[in-house]
Design an enzyme around this catalytic site. Structure first.
Site, PDB file in Angstrom:
ATOM      1  N   SER A 131       0.839  -1.196   0.000  1.00  0.00           N
ATOM      2  CA  SER A 131       0.000   0.000   0.000  1.00  0.00           C
ATOM      3  C   SER A 131       0.881   1.256   0.000  1.00  0.00           C
ATOM      4  CB  SER A 131      -0.964  -0.045   1.197  1.00  0.00           C
ATOM      5  OG  SER A 131      -1.950   0.946   1.111  1.00  0.00           O
ATOM      6  N   ASP A 185      -9.602  -3.700  -5.757  1.00  0.00           N
ATOM      7  CA  ASP A 185      -8.915  -2.830  -4.804  1.00  0.00           C
ATOM      8  C   ASP A 185      -9.476  -1.412  -4.873  1.00  0.00           C
ATOM      9  OD1 ASP A 185      -7.196  -1.420  -3.198  1.00  0.00           O
ATOM     10  OD2 ASP A 185      -5.375  -2.301  -4.020  1.00  0.00           O
ATOM     11  N   HIS A 229      -7.020  -5.777  -0.933  1.00  0.00           N
ATOM     12  CA  HIS A 229      -5.934  -4.847  -0.613  1.00  0.00           C
ATOM     13  C   HIS A 229      -5.264  -5.233   0.705  1.00  0.00           C
ATOM     14  CE1 HIS A 229      -3.926  -0.883  -0.884  1.00  0.00           C
ATOM     15  NE2 HIS A 229      -4.020  -0.885   0.439  1.00  0.00           N
TER      16      HIS A 229
END
Length: 325
Positions: A139, A271, A300
């Protein structure tokens, strides 16, 4: 298999002072001090995991263990918390180092720029300069990874994996459109609410709530992340999130181009932080790059249920590189 990994693989927890901020480091494998280890058995490579936001390194322990096992236990796998996202328990010693010639406190260490410098400061003080690195950013950790390569291009990185990479247009993503007003405009309301609700809460109640939450999310509780309900840590996570929405806008194509040969991008099909169109755009702009689209509907937040699948992908991708070590 998870229970076997938990029993057999050592994980060492440290709290250090890095750039002026308390930092949790979880070290998978028997090596706890690479910087001062001069033995011939010292590993030649470190696998270094940089988490998303919130940067609770404890969430990544099952992933680190799986990866350590799949790479035949030859290389340490370390995970670092973000600055301000972990506080040491009262009975835990905080380690310091005097090795860093740039050891002054980092300006705005809880913000986007400060977190990048925080990771670089850790590598300077705890990892030998000649040790090869595999960086794994998840991320916003992917954004940090790219910025680390940009700021210190001489880092001995042989591969960098950017998992579900939030490296552009964060505020325009489906989740970003919801998070931006909350994190940027109502941040102080969140701070006050969190403080009033959580500060008076007894530690036993917090611990019970966290254990139940971790069970629901299928997250291992080997290193209980009490900081999940610590107002100071939550405020820092929200502060970082607000800066992400404001500053992670344009993809850094120059840095990507310079380091493309060592980068692997892994995008999700479901996502809401970096939708499929972001994958299609970067794939179009860098057709020769190792840019992948997940075919397994992994979310995610892969650390909740898909640690083994992600570790399998990375270990398989590293086979050729690691065979040369």
């Amino acid at each position: 298999m998870d229970s076997e990994l938990k029993e057999e693989i050592p994980v060492h927890e440290e709290f250090i002072l890095c750039g002026g901020a308390e930092t949790q480091v979880l070290k998978c494998g028997p090596w706890t001090d690479l910087f001062h280890d001069q033995s011939v058995k010292r590993p030649k490579l470190l696998i270094f995991i940089i988490p998303g936001n919130p940067g609770f390194s404890a969430f990544y322990v099952p992933f680190a263990k799986a990866l350590y096992s799949l790479t035949n236990r030859r290389f340490p796998v370390w995970t670092i918390s973000h600055a301000g996202h972990a506080l040491a328990p009262k009975d835990k010693k905080i380690l310091t180092t005097s090795e860093d010639s740039n050891a002054q406190e980092i300006k705005d260490i809880y913000g986007l720029n400060g977190q990048i410098e925080h990771k670089l400061a850790f590598l300077r003080t705890h990892v030998p300069k000649d040790m090869k690195l595999v960086l794994i950013g998840h991320s916003i950790g992917s954004y940090f990874t790219l910025q680390m390569l940009k700021r210190v291009p001489e880092l001995p990185v042989i591969r960098a994996f950017l998992l579900f990479p939030t490296i552009e247009r964060m505020s325009e993503s489906p989740n970003g459109r919801i998070a931006t007003p909350l994190l940027c405009w109502f941040r102080y309301v969140l701070y006050v609410t969190g403080y009033l609700l959580l500060k008076p809460c007894p530690e036993t109640i917090k611990s019970l709530l966290i254990r139940r939450g971790l069970q629901v999310m299928n997250l291992e509780n080997e290193f209980s992340p009490l900081n999940i309900l610590e107002p100071f840590c939550l405020a820092n996570a929200a502060y970082l999130g607000g800066q992400e929405m404001m500053e992670v806008v344009k993809r850094d194509d120059e840095t990507i181009k310079e380091h493309l040969c060592k980068l692997t991008f892994y995008y999700g099909t479901i996502d809401p932080w970096c939708p499929k169109e972001y994958y299609e755009d970067i794939k179009k702009d860098f057709p020769e790059g190792d840019i992948r689209l997940c075919e397994k509907n992994i979310p995610h937040a892969f650390i909740t249920h898909f640690n083994q699948e992600m570790a399998d992908m990375i270990a398989d991708s590293l086979k050729d590189d690691l065979s040369k070590m």
